[in-house]
Design a protein around this motif. Structure first.
Motif: not given
Length: 376
Positions: A161, A192, A194-201
């Motif tokens: 991450d 915040d 970024w994991r595999n091109g996706r943002q996660i909060h």
């Protein structure tokens, strides 16, 4: 490690405070001279003069008995509020032209702002020298390992991450994470990733680690239990040094602001506020660790001095700057009664604050505990 003696502590304190006060006041003095303002006095400390001399321009340079500050007294600046007086009005036009009050508001603003700015410039120059020798840490904010059972693991962070924001502050490098987290022990913060091109909060609460240094000082440090693959140090070209040094200085100021907000909102104990006695204590301790640590400590105090002086409190530089800004907008100075009331209030606030931090300092030095033991 053995605690330094009283004499060493006093000498170290003067070695920290004296040069920084001199630089602060020198900023006022040099910009004032640039704009043609005559300086009547340049003092390190307050109260009775210990030693001094008068230069060919008529400026009295002196060291006073109470070395907890200093001042430059410009011609025409005859009271704490910098308001024109009957004495100033009685001057001849030629004499008045070289006084502080005769200058336009933008020049007065720059003269006053020059003191805190000089403190920040000192820090920037030191950081430039450090980065020139050792480079700038720029470790990518990618997580290589997560400690089992840590706040990061509980929040769902996994290796790979990339952290992009913590507590509403952007993260450009791994070093930013520890700077933000260390002053938020036990405080829930948004994160915040970024994991595999996706943002996660996510949301996590840094654990509280109590650390003691070699002198027995205890600190609450916030940690989330993550580490990078390795540390990256980037050598800097000469033209990159100012930008890196400014970023470092701004980051420290932001940390100071965050800490003050935490104290005001009750998220951090007011007992952590320190004053001159606390600075003296740490000055003596750091002075035993070597010249590099001592210079870095001076740099931190210089940033503190610049920041505190910019607070919009009457009697401080920031209070003067606030009134000059109001004057620029209104196109006329604030009335003498309002100014006098504000500066009297500012003096009361500063005196109360000094008493409070001194009581805090004495408590941190163990005085109240020892007195309680004697009474009991």
């Amino acid at each position: 490690m053995t605690q330094p003696g009283i004499l060493w502590t006093i000498l170290a304190f003067f070695a920290v405070i004296g040069p920084l006060i001199f630089l602060h006041e020198l900023g006022h003095y040099l910009v004032g001279r640039w704009f043609g303002v005559k300086a009547d006095a340049f003092s390190i400390g307050f109260g009775r003069e210990i030693v001094g001399w008068t230069d060919k321009r008529g400026t009295r340079w002196k060291v006073a008995a109470l070395p907890l500050g200093g001042y430059v007294k410009f011609a025409g600046d005859m009271n704490p509020a910098s308001a024109p007086t009957a004495e100033w009005l009685a001057m001849s036009p030629e004499e008045r032209a070289g006084t502080f009050q005769a200058k336009p508001v933008w020049q007065r603003f720059l003269i006053v702002a020059a003191g805190p700015v000089t403190n920040f410039l000192f820090a920037i120059i030191v950081f430039m020298a450090v980065f020139a020798v050792s480079g700038e840490p720029r470790t990518p904010a990618v997580i290589a390992a997560v400690q089992p059972g840590s706040p990061a693991a509980a929040a769902g962070i996994v290796p790979g991450d990339r952290i992009s924001m913590v507590a509403g502050q952007s993260v450009d490098r791994f070093e930013d994470i520890s700077d933000i987290v260390r002053i938020r022990a036990g405080e829930a913060v948004p994160v915040d990733i970024w994991r595999n091109g996706r943002q996660i909060h996510l949301r996590m609460t840094p654990r509280v680690d109590l650390e003691r240094d070699n002198f027995g000082n205890e600190f609450r440090i916030g940690r989330i239990g993550v580490s990078p693959a390795g540390r990256t140090i980037v050598p800097l070209a000469w033209h990159e040094l100012p930008g890196a040094a400014v970023r470092q200085t701004v980051a420290i100021v932001r940390m100071m602001v965050d800490t003050i907000v935490q104290i005001v909102t009750g998220r951090r104990s007011v007992s952590e506020l320190g004053g001159p006695l606390q600075i003296a204590k740490f000055s003596g301790q750091v002075a035993t660790m070597g010249w590099f640590d001592f210079i870095i400590f001076m740099t931190m105090i210089s940033i503190n001095l610049g920041f505190i002086n910019l607070l919009p409190i009457p009697l401080l530089d920031g209070g003067h700057l606030f009134f000059y800004a109001v004057e620029a907008v209104r196109r006329r100075p604030v009335g003498p009664q309002a100014t006098e009331w504000a500066f009297r209030s500012g003096l009361a606030v500063l005196m109360a604050f000094m008493v409070f931090v001194t009581i805090n300092d004495l408590g941190n030095l163990g005085l109240w505990t020892r007195l309680a033991g004697l009474i009991g």
